[in-house]
Design a protein around this motif. Structure first.
Motif, mmCIF file in Angstrom:
data_model
loop_
_atom_site.group_PDB
_atom_site.id
_atom_site.type_symbol
_atom_site.label_atom_id
_atom_site.label_comp_id
_atom_site.label_asym_id
_atom_site.label_seq_id
_atom_site.Cartn_x
_atom_site.Cartn_y
_atom_site.Cartn_z
ATOM 1 N N ALA A 34 -39.078 57.741 40.577
ATOM 2 C CA ALA A 34 -37.938 56.820 40.454
ATOM 3 C C ALA A 34 -36.637 57.618 40.311
ATOM 4 N N PHE A 35 -36.680 58.637 39.453
ATOM 5 C CA PHE A 35 -35.494 59.465 39.224
ATOM 6 C C PHE A 35 -35.136 60.247 40.494
ATOM 7 N N GLN B 205 -37.454 60.299 53.134
ATOM 8 C CA GLN B 205 -38.803 59.735 53.089
ATOM 9 C C GLN B 205 -39.847 60.854 52.965
ATOM 10 N N GLN B 206 -39.665 61.887 53.772
ATOM 11 C CA GLN B 206 -40.611 63.001 53.763
ATOM 12 C C GLN B 206 -40.617 63.715 52.406
ATOM 13 N N LYS B 207 -39.422 63.937 51.871
ATOM 14 C CA LYS B 207 -39.324 64.635 50.581
ATOM 15 C C LYS B 207 -39.995 63.818 49.465
ATOM 16 N N VAL C 159 -48.574 59.921 54.588
ATOM 17 C CA VAL C 159 -49.263 58.630 54.464
ATOM 18 C C VAL C 159 -48.296 57.536 54.022
ATOM 19 N N CYS C 160 -48.311 56.448 54.759
ATOM 20 C CA CYS C 160 -47.527 55.259 54.397
ATOM 21 C C CYS C 160 -48.484 54.249 53.788
ATOM 22 N N CYS C 161 -48.137 53.744 52.620
ATOM 23 C CA CYS C 161 -49.002 52.770 51.938
ATOM 24 C C CYS C 161 -48.557 51.349 52.222
ATOM 25 N N ALA D 235 -38.946 51.691 48.666
ATOM 26 C CA ALA D 235 -38.086 51.581 49.854
ATOM 27 C C ALA D 235 -37.839 52.954 50.476
ATOM 28 N N LEU D 236 -37.518 53.943 49.623
ATOM 29 C CA LEU D 236 -37.199 55.273 50.164
ATOM 30 C C LEU D 236 -38.420 55.976 50.755
ATOM 31 N N ALA D 237 -39.600 55.704 50.182
ATOM 32 C CA ALA D 237 -40.818 56.327 50.719
ATOM 33 C C ALA D 237 -41.258 55.638 52.013
ATOM 34 N N GLY D 238 -40.581 54.539 52.357
ATOM 35 C CA GLY D 238 -40.900 53.852 53.607
ATOM 36 C C GLY D 238 -42.200 53.078 53.549
ATOM 37 N N TYR D 239 -42.634 52.713 52.338
ATOM 38 C CA TYR D 239 -43.866 51.933 52.209
ATOM 39 C C TYR D 239 -43.601 50.493 52.642
ATOM 40 N N VAL D 240 -44.637 49.818 53.098
ATOM 41 C CA VAL D 240 -44.483 48.419 53.508
ATOM 42 C C VAL D 240 -45.212 47.523 52.514
ATOM 43 N N THR D 241 -44.699 46.325 52.322
ATOM 44 C CA THR D 241 -45.316 45.426 51.342
ATOM 45 C C THR D 241 -46.263 44.461 52.041
ATOM 46 N N ASN D 242 -47.297 44.072 51.295
ATOM 47 C CA ASN D 242 -48.312 43.202 51.909
ATOM 48 C C ASN D 242 -47.802 41.783 52.139
ATOM 49 N N SER D 243 -46.612 41.468 51.615
ATOM 50 C CA SER D 243 -46.081 40.114 51.833
ATOM 51 C C SER D 243 -45.062 40.096 52.980
#
Lengths: 104, 271
Positions: free
Chosen positions: B43-44, B60-62, B121-123, B140-148
């Motif tokens: 988060a930080f 995203q990569q970092k 890996v994208c979750c 958001a920054l890690a580029g993860y997608v939400t199941n909704s």
């Protein structure tokens, strides 16, 4: 879930629902159910007797939202009407699907 | 002065077992507290990255690298504390791109192994994580997608085409026994629609632990041995007829994957 236009079914069985492209104008709800049934037998390998107006899409037929969209893409090929995928996502039964299609 | 080992060795067997169990429960507690505290780090870091003059893909990569490093740290920590031993075999090389990664799901920490040891890996995460004030920015920054996400399939397809790997647990939730394998069709839907290969990951814990409905402190008395094995990639066209209507492809592929896991788990159990 929705899909983009590029995510279209290109392998759909052309023979499903017969070769008729007559559309739903003047078709009764029972006739629309019959067309849906024909497509579903081919698409989901279901027994025709399982598919009735009261059949619940999820609980009785194991049809999820992605299946519904594939079903609609195929139905569009056989009916002379635009079918709104989003409206169909709220349908619970085969009867609901037929009702929505008949009103479009 | 007698050593700790000598002291415990002089105790009756029952007391030794009970002491060891107490230690493991304390170690599990420490691990979970550190896990919760460590959650602040992404988060930080995300807040720092969000104001950094970097490309979104670089951010995203970092962040994904930090998350992978944290996962490996927790795995190492839990091993150090004596909670389990683990082995990882047949990891694909770093150039594995555009795969739908699937894994069986029996224990709470399965995702740590996949996120820690597989690259880029994208979750697909729960919708609540995208609104939680602590996890919103990292997700958001890690580029993860939400199941909704109503465009989940479309977004995931684009990510696969761009070379990201998408992680899906086909069972959706932790299973109650290893051969339960009630796969949902999501992973097959994505692989068929995106035309992407799948990378099956087999995760096993002997004896079973940290399962569904079990409390974190309900640990078996025996030492845990966790194994992670990457199975050969599955090319969709090699295992199902891709000229069938798509709904049939989804079902055939799901069935193929279920059988693949059933065979692999049965084989591992018989060793």
């Amino acid at each position: 879930m929705t899909e983009s236009s590029e995510v279209t079914s290109e392998t759909a069985t052309e023979s499903a629902a017969g070769a008729s492209d007559a559309g739903t104008s003047g078709m009764s709800k029972e006739e629309i159910v019959e067309k849906i049934r024909a497509v579903m037998v081919d698409f989901f390998e279901l027994d025709a007797s399982e598919i009735t107006e009261d059949s619940n899409l999820v609980e009785d037929l194991d049809i999820d939202s992605i299946d519904t969209i594939d079903l609609m893409i195929e139905m569009r090929k056989h009916l002379d009407k635009e079918i709104d995928d989003m409206a169909l996502l709220d349908c619970k039964t085969i009867g609901d699907v037929a009702e929505v299609i008949s009103k479009m | 002065m007698p050593t700790k080992r000598a002291l415990t060795a002089s105790l009756p067997a029952e007391q030794r077992t009970s002491l060891r169990q107490l230690w493991r429960i304390a170690a599990a507690g420490v691990s979970y507290v550190l896990f919760a505290l460590g959650g602040v780090l992404p988060a930080f870091y995300s807040l720092l990255l969000s104001v950094a003059p970097l490309d979104t893909a670089v951010k995203q990569q970092k962040l994904r690298r930090l998350i992978a490093g944290l996962c490996r740290f927790y795995i190492g920590l839990m091993k150090f504390l004596g909670l389990f031993q683990y082995s990882i075999t047949d990891l694909p090389d770093q150039t594995t791109r555009g795969h739908v990664i699937i894994a069986n799901h029996s224990m709470l920490i399965d995702a740590l192994f996949v996120l820690g040891y597989l690259d880029n890996v994208c979750c697909v995460v729960k919708a609540s994580l995208a609104t939680n004030p602590f996890t919103r920015v990292p997700v958001a920054l890690a580029g993860y997608v939400t199941n909704s996400d109503p465009k989940l399939l479309e977004t995931a397809t684009h990510k696969l085409a761009a070379g990201e790997n998408i992680l899906i647990f086909p069972e959706g939730t932790r299973n109650s026994f290893d051969l339960q394998l009630e796969f949902k069709r999501g992973a097959a839907n994505l692989a068929v629609i995106a035309g992407a290969p799948l990378l099956p990951v087999l995760l096993l814990c002997r004896p079973r632990a940290l399962g569904k409905g079990e409390k974190w402190y309900e640990l078996p008395a025996e030492n845990l041995q966790i194994t992670m094995q990457c199975l050969p990639a599955v090319q969709v066209e090699n295992c199902i007829d891709t000229t069938l209507p798509r709904p049939l492809q989804y079902r055939r592929l799901t069935s193929h994957l279920t059988n693949l896991y059933r065979d692999a788990i049965s084989q591992a159990m018989s060793r």
